[in-house]
Design a protein around this motif. Structure first.
Motif, PDB file in Angstrom:
ATOM      1  N   ARG A  13       0.828  -1.209   0.000  1.00 53.95           N
ATOM      2  CA  ARG A  13       0.000   0.000   0.000  1.00 53.95           C
ATOM      3  C   ARG A  13       0.862   1.258   0.000  1.00 53.95           C
ATOM      4  O   ARG A  13       0.592   2.209  -0.740  1.00 53.95           O
ATOM      5  CB  ARG A  13      -0.922   0.002   1.214  1.00 53.95           C
ATOM      6  N   GLU A  17       0.901   4.070  -3.027  1.00 54.07           N
ATOM      7  CA  GLU A  17       0.562   5.472  -2.783  1.00 54.07           C
ATOM      8  C   GLU A  17       1.723   6.406  -3.119  1.00 54.07           C
ATOM      9  O   GLU A  17       1.524   7.484  -3.700  1.00 54.07           O
ATOM     10  CB  GLU A  17       0.128   5.653  -1.328  1.00 54.07           C
ATOM     11  N   ARG A 237      -9.311  -3.829   1.969  1.00 54.09           N
ATOM     12  CA  ARG A 237     -10.237  -2.695   1.982  1.00 54.09           C
ATOM     13  C   ARG A 237      -9.705  -1.523   1.155  1.00 54.09           C
ATOM     14  O   ARG A 237     -10.468  -0.862   0.450  1.00 54.09           O
ATOM     15  CB  ARG A 237     -10.472  -2.248   3.431  1.00 54.09           C
ATOM     16  N   TRP A 238      -8.404  -1.275   1.246  1.00 55.98           N
ATOM     17  CA  TRP A 238      -7.870  -0.085   0.579  1.00 55.98           C
ATOM     18  C   TRP A 238      -7.936  -0.221  -0.945  1.00 55.98           C
ATOM     19  O   TRP A 238      -8.178   0.768  -1.645  1.00 55.98           O
ATOM     20  CB  TRP A 238      -6.444   0.220   1.053  1.00 55.98           C
TER      21      TRP A 238
END
Length: 246
Positions: A13, A17, A237-238
């Motif tokens: 993640r 990002e 979820r992300w």
């Protein structure tokens, strides 16, 4: 010692990002350098007194050959990091690097064959450098095959890493093949221990193209890795939130 940075670096993640902010700048830099290098080398560099205009293929052949070799080390090191520290991101980088390296090696072989026809009179010879590059191409294909041969991703990563690390022995052979054996392939033009054998008017656009190709490799590797992250993390979820926001 604070190892927080190391664990953060291994977070898919965090990587996704962070790299999202780099991509526009890296893409712009790659496009500018590639355009400058190609136009400079193909249109404005002087004609070689022996090879004529056929020498200009070096502005493609040499950079892609560099990255075919360097990319193999990146792939193998990523695999080793994933194998030792069980970092998912490192495994994803290794898997993403394999098809890029295979494509670059194939392009190096094809561009070398195009160069060889007017220079040597034939598209292909079983030269030490060319043959060892062909072995590199098969190593990349072997790693890609192992990645899809296992349903368990961890087993696929482990098997691929072992082959990648064993295959590292081929890289020094490629580098030194023109020095050890009597080959048709010309000696290295660029060496870290001595000045380049090319005239500066030919060398500078080549240097720009090499830097451009490294930027291109980084760009494509990031894009492939981001796609692999989304695929593997699609149940998190992300990623689901990311897909809903698109």
């Amino acid at each position: 010692m604070n190892w927080q940075w190391f664990h953060r670096l291994g977070s898919p993640r965090w990587f996704y990002e962070k790299t999202g902010r780099w991509l526009p700048w890296l893409a712009t830099l790659t496009a500018v350098l590639m355009s400058v290098g190609l136009i400079w080398g193909l249109a404005f560099a002087p004609v070689d007194f022996k090879q004529g205009n056929s020498f200009r293929i070096i502005y493609i052949h040499v950079p892609v050959s560099f990255l075919a070799l360097a990319g193999y080390y990146i792939m193998a090191i990523s695999g080793a990091v994933g194998y030792i520290w069980k970092m998912k991101l490192a495994d994803m980088v290794m898997k993403s690097a394999a098809p890029i390296g295979a494509a670059l090696t194939f392009l190096a072989l094809v561009s070398g064959a195009i160069w060889g026809k007017p220079t040597w009179g034939t598209y292909w010879v079983w030269d030490a450098r060319i043959t060892s590059m062909l072995v590199l191409f098969f190593l990349y294909l072997g790693i890609m095959a192992l990645q899809v041969s296992f349903t368990n991703q961890q087993q696929a990563a482990s098997a691929s890493t072992i082959l990648a690390l064993v295959g590292c022995a081929n890289i020094p052979i490629i580098y030194k093949s023109v020095d050890i054996w009597n080959t048709l392939h010309q000696p290295a033009t660029i060496k870290f221990t001595s000045a380049p054998s090319m005239h500066p008017d030919m060398f500078y656009p080549l240097l720009v193209m090499i830097v451009a190709m490294y930027c291109f490799y980084a760009l494509v590797l990031i894009l492939f890795t981001r796609a692999e992250i989304v695929n593997r993390e699609r149940q998190t979820r992300w990623v689901q939130a990311l897909n809903e926001g698109q």
